[in-house]
Write an enzyme that holds these catalytic residues in place. Structure first.
Site, PDB file in Angstrom:
ATOM      1  N   GLY A   1       1.135  -1.262   0.410  1.00 53.57           N
ATOM      2  CA  GLY A   1      -0.185  -0.069  -0.409  1.00 53.57           C
ATOM      3  C   GLY A   1       0.763   1.362   0.073  1.00 53.57           C
ATOM      4  O   GLY A   1       2.458   1.593  -0.682  1.00 53.57           O
TER       5      GLY A   1
ATOM      6  N   GLU B   1       3.655   5.700  -8.022  1.00 52.15           N
ATOM      7  CA  GLU B   1       3.782   5.310  -9.545  1.00 52.15           C
ATOM      8  C   GLU B   1       4.563   4.090  -9.828  1.00 52.15           C
ATOM      9  O   GLU B   1       4.119   3.423 -10.600  1.00 52.15           O
ATOM     10  CB  GLU B   1       4.940   6.794  -9.850  1.00 52.15           C
ATOM     11  CG  GLU B   1       3.514   8.615 -10.980  1.00 52.15           C
ATOM     12  CD  GLU B   1       2.497   7.456 -11.543  1.00 52.15           C
ATOM     13  OE1 GLU B   1       2.856   7.060 -12.717  1.00 52.15           O
ATOM     14  OE2 GLU B   1       1.681   8.445 -11.465  1.00 52.15           O
TER      15      GLU B   1
ATOM     16  N   HIS C   1       4.237   1.775  -7.647  1.00 50.86           N
ATOM     17  CA  HIS C   1       2.556   0.728  -7.549  1.00 50.86           C
ATOM     18  C   HIS C   1       1.764   0.770  -8.601  1.00 50.86           C
ATOM     19  O   HIS C   1       1.759  -0.354  -9.903  1.00 50.86           O
ATOM     20  CB  HIS C   1       2.167   1.234  -6.406  1.00 50.86           C
ATOM     21  CG  HIS C   1       2.233   0.873  -5.009  1.00 50.86           C
ATOM     22  ND1 HIS C   1       3.141   1.741  -4.859  1.00 50.86           N
ATOM     23  CD2 HIS C   1       2.878  -0.209  -4.500  1.00 50.86           C
ATOM     24  CE1 HIS C   1       3.595   0.964  -3.796  1.00 50.86           C
ATOM     25  NE2 HIS C   1       3.698   0.159  -3.451  1.00 50.86           N
TER      26      HIS C   1
HETATM   27  P1  AMP Z   1       5.702  -2.680  -1.695  1.00 54.15           P
HETATM   28  O1  AMP Z   1       4.417  -2.160  -1.399  1.00 54.15           O
HETATM   29  O2  AMP Z   1       7.269  -1.622  -1.284  1.00 54.15           O
HETATM   30  O3  AMP Z   1       6.043  -3.745  -0.302  1.00 54.15           O
HETATM   31  O4  AMP Z   1       5.942  -3.308  -2.857  1.00 54.15           O
HETATM   32  C1  AMP Z   1       4.558  -3.932  -3.699  1.00 54.15           C
HETATM   33  C2  AMP Z   1       5.167  -3.970  -5.034  1.00 54.15           C
HETATM   34  O5  AMP Z   1       6.180  -2.637  -5.817  1.00 54.15           O
HETATM   35  C3  AMP Z   1       7.049  -4.635  -5.510  1.00 54.15           C
HETATM   36  O6  AMP Z   1       6.852  -5.576  -5.963  1.00 54.15           O
HETATM   37  C4  AMP Z   1       7.907  -3.549  -5.479  1.00 54.15           C
HETATM   38  O7  AMP Z   1       8.975  -4.001  -5.889  1.00 54.15           O
HETATM   39  C5  AMP Z   1       7.294  -2.698  -6.164  1.00 54.15           C
HETATM   40  N1  AMP Z   1       7.994  -1.338  -6.328  1.00 54.15           N
HETATM   41  C6  AMP Z   1       8.108  -0.453  -5.246  1.00 54.15           C
HETATM   42  N2  AMP Z   1       8.846   0.348  -5.372  1.00 54.15           N
HETATM   43  C7  AMP Z   1       8.925   0.385  -6.906  1.00 54.15           C
HETATM   44  C8  AMP Z   1       9.455   1.722  -8.128  1.00 54.15           C
HETATM   45  N3  AMP Z   1       9.816   2.734  -7.402  1.00 54.15           N
HETATM   46  N4  AMP Z   1       9.702   1.091  -9.070  1.00 54.15           N
HETATM   47  C9  AMP Z   1       8.903   0.004  -9.243  1.00 54.15           C
HETATM   48  N5  AMP Z   1       8.029  -0.955  -8.476  1.00 54.15           N
HETATM   49  C10 AMP Z   1       8.392  -0.767  -7.115  1.00 54.15           C
END
Ligand code: AMP
Length: 304
Positions: A31, A35, A37
């Site tokens: 959550g 951008e 996500h």
């Molecule tokens: P999180 O909510 O931080 O656990 O991330 C959920 C998903 O979003 C994971 O697959 C992350 O690798 C991806 N994600 C988070 N930050 C980025 C980013 N800056 N660029 C690309 N994907 C991202």
């Protein structure tokens, strides 16, 4: 879009979508959407008929002294984002739904989890693989989208999925950066303006390291030193690790000859941030992949 909170409901919705001939796309998240996500949601939407986003701040992947309680949350804002992205189901289970008392099973991926963030965050990847294995079991056959921002996590999930014969196609997506290079992260919310400014040194150091490799540098120790020396210019930033590893095995390398991951983590203000570049060696010249920059009118290629 519908929001579902129980495993039974989301499993039934995915089964129904597949029974109707649809392909299911799945984006697991914690959550506080940005951008990065949103780019995963768009990729899932573009490649599938039915898109599920899970939002679960998974307690088992946080260490006892880490930021579980402070982790940024915005349920209403997140629901608005998934709605705007055309997501079909937002799955927001509670902790009791995901971890009923009596559970005794942990999924552990050997080797790949020992270095990099695994060394600094003991138990972190067991929390990640256990919850993702559960989510894959709940969603069923699907394509699942993960960001290369978390490069080690992506490698670990790919390994787990192959080793357990899970019916999931894991898709890696570009790392999304702010215009000044900072990798987007929910944890950037912890940064005050000064720390936010200082944090740009991390991507700056990775750009410099990439340029050095393109210019001919192959020695991993010298490459690492470029990053250490660059980051030393920002006293508010304290490196946790910088590693130069084989992109496939995550084993340290002495000389860059095959695809290489240069990954770092650093403490900046109240945040621990990660960033990386993958350098491909398939052609004549090394090709650094630093991801893409956000732009108000969509995405554009990072030009560094
Ligand atoms: P999180 O909510 O931080 O656990 O991330 C959920 C998903 O979003 C994971 O697959 C992350 O690798 C991806 N994600 C988070 N930050 C980025 C980013 N800056 N660029 C690309 N994907 C991202």
């Amino acid at each position: 879009m519908i929001t579902l909170t129980t495993i039974a409901e989301v499993r039934a919705a995915c089964d129904a979508a597949r029974a109707a001939g649809g392909r299911v796309g799945f984006v697991p998240t914690m959550g506080f959407f940005h951008e990065g996500h949103r780019s995963l949601m768009r990729a899932a939407k573009a490649g599938n008929d039915f898109v599920v986003v899970s939002l679960f701040v998974n307690p088992t992947q946080f260490g006892p002294t880490e930021d579980l309680a402070a982790y940024p949350r915005d349920p209403a804002g997140d629901a608005a984002v998934t709605e705007a992205e055309g997501v079909d189901v937002l799955f927001t289970p509670g902790v009791d739904e995901m971890y009923p008392s009596g559970a005794r099973t942990t999924v552990h991926v050997d080797g790949l989890t020992e270095r990099l963030c695994g060394a600094s965050r003991p138990g972190h990847f067991d929390g990640v693989t256990t919850v993702v294995a559960k989510l894959f079991s709940i969603i069923g056959p699907c394509r699942a989208y993960f960001g290369r921002k978390d490069a080690q996590q992506l490698s670990v999930i790919r390994r787990m999925t192959a080793d357990l014969d899970l019916p999931v196609e894991v898709v890696g997506c570009a790392l999304v950066r702010e215009q000044d290079g900072l990798a987007l992260s929910s944890r950037n919310a912890y940064l005050d303006p000064e720390a936010r400014q200082a944090a740009t040194i991390l991507s700056g150091a990775l750009y410099m390291a990439s340029e050095a490799v393109v210019a001919g540098l192959r020695d991993a120790t010298a490459l690492r030193q470029i990053i250490v020396d660059t980051v030393a210019h920002a006293p508010q930033v304290r490196l946790d690790y910088v590693e130069v590893v084989d992109a496939a095995t995550l084993d340290p390398v002495d000389q860059l000859t095959t695809d290489t991951l240069v990954a770092l983590a650093a403490f900046v203000g109240k945040a621990r941030l990660i960033d990386n570049v993958t350098i491909a060696f398939s052609g004549d010249t090394p090709q650094p992949d630093l991801g893409v920059l956000t732009a108000s009118s969509g995405m554009q290629e990072a030009d560094h």
